[in-house]
Design a protein around this motif. Sequence first.
Motif, PDB file in Angstrom:
ATOM      1  N   TRP A 817       0.801  -1.136  -0.172  1.00 33.86           N
ATOM      2  CA  TRP A 817       0.045  -0.103  -0.108  1.00 33.86           C
ATOM      3  C   TRP A 817       0.830   1.314  -0.049  1.00 33.86           C
ATOM      4  O   TRP A 817       0.285   2.427  -0.635  1.00 33.86           O
ATOM      5  CB  TRP A 817      -0.983  -0.011   1.289  1.00 33.86           C
ATOM      6  N   CYS A 820       1.694   1.860  -3.420  1.00 30.37           N
ATOM      7  CA  CYS A 820       0.474   2.188  -4.266  1.00 30.37           C
ATOM      8  C   CYS A 820       0.362   3.883  -4.145  1.00 30.37           C
ATOM      9  O   CYS A 820      -0.109   4.486  -4.873  1.00 30.37           O
ATOM     10  CB  CYS A 820      -0.675   1.262  -3.947  1.00 30.37           C
ATOM     11  N   ASP A 821       0.381   4.183  -2.851  1.00 32.97           N
ATOM     12  CA  ASP A 821       0.456   5.517  -2.343  1.00 32.97           C
ATOM     13  C   ASP A 821       1.268   6.404  -3.065  1.00 32.97           C
ATOM     14  O   ASP A 821       1.231   7.536  -3.623  1.00 32.97           O
ATOM     15  CB  ASP A 821       0.507   5.938  -0.922  1.00 32.97           C
ATOM     16  N   ASN A 824       0.292   7.242  -6.567  1.00 32.08           N
ATOM     17  CA  ASN A 824      -0.898   7.511  -6.763  1.00 32.08           C
ATOM     18  C   ASN A 824      -1.182   9.050  -5.875  1.00 32.08           C
ATOM     19  O   ASN A 824      -2.364   9.167  -5.255  1.00 32.08           O
ATOM     20  CB  ASN A 824      -1.879   6.693  -6.531  1.00 32.08           C
ATOM     21  N   HIS A 827      -2.964   9.090  -2.426  1.00 34.07           N
ATOM     22  CA  HIS A 827      -4.221   8.744  -1.878  1.00 34.07           C
ATOM     23  C   HIS A 827      -4.539   7.231  -2.255  1.00 34.07           C
ATOM     24  O   HIS A 827      -5.984   7.082  -2.580  1.00 34.07           O
ATOM     25  CB  HIS A 827      -5.039   9.835  -2.629  1.00 34.07           C
ATOM     26  N   CYS A 828      -4.018   6.414  -2.611  1.00 28.27           N
ATOM     27  CA  CYS A 828      -4.229   5.131  -3.172  1.00 28.27           C
ATOM     28  C   CYS A 828      -4.858   4.564  -1.870  1.00 28.27           C
ATOM     29  O   CYS A 828      -6.119   3.803  -2.325  1.00 28.27           O
ATOM     30  CB  CYS A 828      -2.858   4.414  -3.356  1.00 28.27           C
ATOM     31  N   ARG A 829      -4.549   4.474  -0.819  1.00 28.41           N
ATOM     32  CA  ARG A 829      -5.411   3.749   0.313  1.00 28.41           C
ATOM     33  C   ARG A 829      -6.846   4.400   0.586  1.00 28.41           C
ATOM     34  O   ARG A 829      -7.641   3.565   0.610  1.00 28.41           O
ATOM     35  CB  ARG A 829      -4.629   3.753   1.646  1.00 28.41           C
ATOM     36  N   PHE A 832      -8.935   3.505  -2.595  1.00 26.28           N
ATOM     37  CA  PHE A 832      -9.359   1.877  -2.606  1.00 26.28           C
ATOM     38  C   PHE A 832     -10.386   1.606  -1.695  1.00 26.28           C
ATOM     39  O   PHE A 832     -11.246   0.766  -1.858  1.00 26.28           O
ATOM     40  CB  PHE A 832      -8.053   0.984  -2.123  1.00 26.28           C
ATOM     41  N   LEU A 901      -5.799  11.027  -7.209  1.00 26.94           N
ATOM     42  CA  LEU A 901      -4.905   9.841  -7.500  1.00 26.94           C
ATOM     43  C   LEU A 901      -3.776  10.306  -8.376  1.00 26.94           C
ATOM     44  O   LEU A 901      -3.086   9.495  -9.248  1.00 26.94           O
ATOM     45  CB  LEU A 901      -5.565   8.511  -8.394  1.00 26.94           C
ATOM     46  N   TYR A 912      -7.387   6.566 -13.244  1.00 25.35           N
ATOM     47  CA  TYR A 912      -7.445   5.248 -12.645  1.00 25.35           C
ATOM     48  C   TYR A 912      -6.243   4.062 -13.002  1.00 25.35           C
ATOM     49  O   TYR A 912      -6.283   3.185 -12.437  1.00 25.35           O
ATOM     50  CB  TYR A 912      -8.929   4.648 -13.019  1.00 25.35           C
ATOM     51  N   ARG A 914      -2.938   3.685 -12.784  1.00 27.10           N
ATOM     52  CA  ARG A 914      -2.021   3.033 -11.686  1.00 27.10           C
ATOM     53  C   ARG A 914      -2.670   2.158 -10.794  1.00 27.10           C
ATOM     54  O   ARG A 914      -2.226   1.088 -10.442  1.00 27.10           O
ATOM     55  CB  ARG A 914      -1.270   4.421 -11.072  1.00 27.10           C
ATOM     56  N   VAL A 915      -3.862   2.708 -10.193  1.00 32.41           N
ATOM     57  CA  VAL A 915      -4.473   1.868  -9.289  1.00 32.41           C
ATOM     58  C   VAL A 915      -4.985   0.471  -9.849  1.00 32.41           C
ATOM     59  O   VAL A 915      -4.747  -0.608  -9.245  1.00 32.41           O
ATOM     60  CB  VAL A 915      -5.680   2.359  -8.602  1.00 32.41           C
TER      61      VAL A 915
END
Length: 1036
Positions: A817, A820-821, A824, A827-829, A832, A901, A912, A914-915
């Motif tokens: 995570w 992922c943040d 993005n 703000h990925c978490r 999601f 993101l 969207y 990268r997520v």
Amino acid sequence: MGRNSSPPRHEDNGKNNTINNNDQGLYSIRDRFILKRNSGHTRGRTKQSSLLDRHLVRSRHRFNRKGLLLCPFRGIYLFYFVVFFSVSAFAVASMVMQGSITRMVFRQGGERGWRRSTREGMRFGGSLKFSPVGISRWLAEGGGLNRVRSTDRIGIRGPRLALILGNMKEDPESLMLVTVVKSLQRLGYVFKIYALEHGKAHSIWEESISNKISFLGPAEFGHIDWSLFEGVVACSLGAKEAISSLMQEPFDTTPLIWIIQEDTLAKRLPVYEKMGLKHLVYNWKSAFTRANVIVFPDFTLVMLYSLLDTGNFHVIPGSPVDVWGAESYSMTHAKPQLREDNGLSMDDMVVVVVGSSLFYDELSWDYAIAMRTIAPLLMRYARGNNAEGSFKFIFLSGNSTDGDNDALQQVASRLRLTQGSVRHFGFDGDANGVLLMADIVLYGSSQEEQGFPPLIIRAMAFGIPVITPDFPILKKYVVDGVDGVFFQKHQPGDLLRAFALFISNGRISSFAQTVASSGRLLAKNILASECITGYASLLENLLNFPSDALLPASVSELLQGSWEWNLFRKEMEHENVNVNVSGDFNVVYFLEEEFTKHVTGMPKNGNKIQNQDILTEQDLNTMAEIENFEKYERLGNEEVNERMERIPGAWTKIYRNARKSDKLKVEENGRNEGDLERTGQSVCIYEIYSGAGAWPFLHHGSMYRGLSLSRRAMRLRSDDVDAVGRLPILNVSYYRDLLCEVGGMFSIANKVETVHKRPWIGFQSWRAAGRKVSLSTQAEKVIEEKLQESQEDVMYFWACLEVDGGGAVTIDAPTFWSMCDMLNGGHCRTAFENAFRKMYALPSDMEALPPMPNDEGHWSALHSWVMPTTSFLEFVMFSRMFVDSLHGLHINSSEVNMCLLGSSDLEKKHCYCRVLELLINVWAYHTGRRMFLIEPNSGLLEEQHPVEQRKAFMWARYFNFTLLKGMDEDLAEAAEDDDRPMKRWLWPLTGEVDWQGIHEMEREYKYRLKMVKKRRNKQKRLGRLRNGYKEKPVGL
């Protein structure tokens, strides 16, 4: 010049006389007129005469034998008049001499306001300036990264830049680039250097900038993934071939900065226009249009290249070329020898007069004003028997073959100057030698320039004291009385004062020597700081900094204000370097040769042949009559053939025609041929791409098949899948940019049986080959063997999610995570979790972020994996609902186009992507599928995140197939009933709308059609029985 309609009004102000005149052009000259006459024979009052008065007087004296006695100009005033008239005539002649340069500048038509006719856009005494428009103005007025620096940001690497070197010579261009690149590295930029050819500066680039330099040839231009970089910087015209690979999707959005310091192409542009090579000019203009910004080191080049300007020209002043040229020339030449070669002695006081780098053939009177300023110097110092020494005035301008020296000598003889005291040298000769011979350099032009005059820099680098007008650009860098001496423009007395400071008993004064020494130190690194900060500001305003990239340090932190002379000093001391920045001639003349082949191959009487081939109106009428007659005959034959009985022919002929028709259909669409090649294969890997620039990264073979996200970018003669044809939503650029590669997967899953009939399916982004993580031949064989042996529900992947800090930031074992943040905007978490809660309608107090292990395992990236086809359909079913939920969060927000993101405009455009790239890991982990990493080169297999170790963390209840299938059917039923949860509902547009009720309605509809058909047949039979209808026997 025109005349006044009324006599002028005379005003006495003691010393300066002003003439009010309706003629603006005449006023600008006469208000500073040196000629005066004393009509009242008094000391305190002096009056000027109008040109009309003088004309009438001269006309009257023409027929008078005693005209000399009646002439109003007598004695010293007559001599002054002859002096001014001669100097003005010389100025006009010099302007005619420069006509070729002016026509080249002003003939090139007008995307800019300053490229208009000089008569319309300028008045006498005005100047020509470059006014930035478009992106150039935006870059000049941009605020940089001040607003972005105030926000929270998670960055782990420096911004990447690709630098394309046209050559690696040890020249001023390389010195400027090395200095700028080293300064940008201190701000945090990371450079990858590509060179088109080897050179002596190779070791300098490796030691000071980068240890790895890649050399590119024509075959390698299309095999570089430019999307890895935040921007590309191309240097010199020779980089044009490499720029051609940046003109196609998906690289056409990568910011490109093109630095041009050569005038080679500018000199050829007028020739192309004269030869009618419009296609060649268009070819260069297309390349110039691709660049986001084209940077020139001075304003002169901007005007010379104005024919190719599309609003992206930008000037960052500063180059060591003049200082380099002066120092290199001084090492091999000496002032005594140069003077001896040119007929001058060391006792002569040599004054070199230079002018503006631009000349205007329609502004000759304005230039005459500047030449008039020099007239008192000629009168005082160039006369014979001068007690202050022997003075030689050299005018450096134009070409030496235009007869200007003869004209200058004629002026000198009329002024009764000493023979040889006034000479002319052209720029086509040894201009460096002329400057080195000088004792004083005088900048005599009245035209203000936007940039620092290069001839003044070169003269200061030679150690020559300079006298210049008090222009703002000069006062910005030169301190009056320290680095040079200023005089007020159009003030001959002030010029004499400034000149007297440099003379002492016919020799250079100690003050002049001090000024020359200080000026030489100033010229050494003049404009270096402005050049470095200019490029730093340009990058801040132009580049898009992604979420995982660190922001560069502020431009104010740059402390370096000098060129990297120490790196190139050895070359300057041991060799005589050619300092003319001429660039790479190869690409200019190579393209010129290619485009002129058709022109030079035309026959001499080509015009006559073309005139004979021109269609007349009579020819067109005849052709129309022939076409109408043929159409009439064809329609008549068709009607006759329809009425005649046709024999079908032999079965062999019919069969042959049918086979031929099938063959033509196959040739129209080669998909069947590709299917035949894949016969027997257990897997098909679809390579997703979105532009012609990605073609070189795609594989050829029975295992692979292209998947194009754009119809116009599909490869020719291939069986690539048209994603837009299978999923119409991808035809909308907004949704195509939001979904990226996942949109291609949705298109394959939409009625998958029509395109994919194999048990295993795989995907691979074209970026995998660009990042050198695509499957090798050995790895492909390993996958084929494993898929034939294994029947398990397994996922194989070979591109890993990795964090490349580039040495900028050290991160200890980042979690899934956290990575992922980083990708993005931090703000990925949150995104999601909110999308997951909305998708399953979970309460706000319940945890909605699926846990991911913090182990040493790897995760999949770049959509490069293989799994069973049934598992793929299940993943698509989950992904469609997740994307719809994520999209609903953004649609319901206060800002419709808001995207949390991404931090840059490019990331927000692909909000969207990268997520969704990492979504496969969450689904595979929590559905309990085994995950194997394949080393892309060797093919070694290694299991990641064993199922036994993750059972305690899996959210199996949310990823259960029965639950997901029920949710999918509920959405399908809502779509069928047109019960939309939001106005712009994305889910029905991403694939099939399928549920049990739809099948029942289809069966009911078919049954209804069957009953209707049965009823109609029954009615027909009853009608025949009722009416006694009988069928006619066949054959009678």
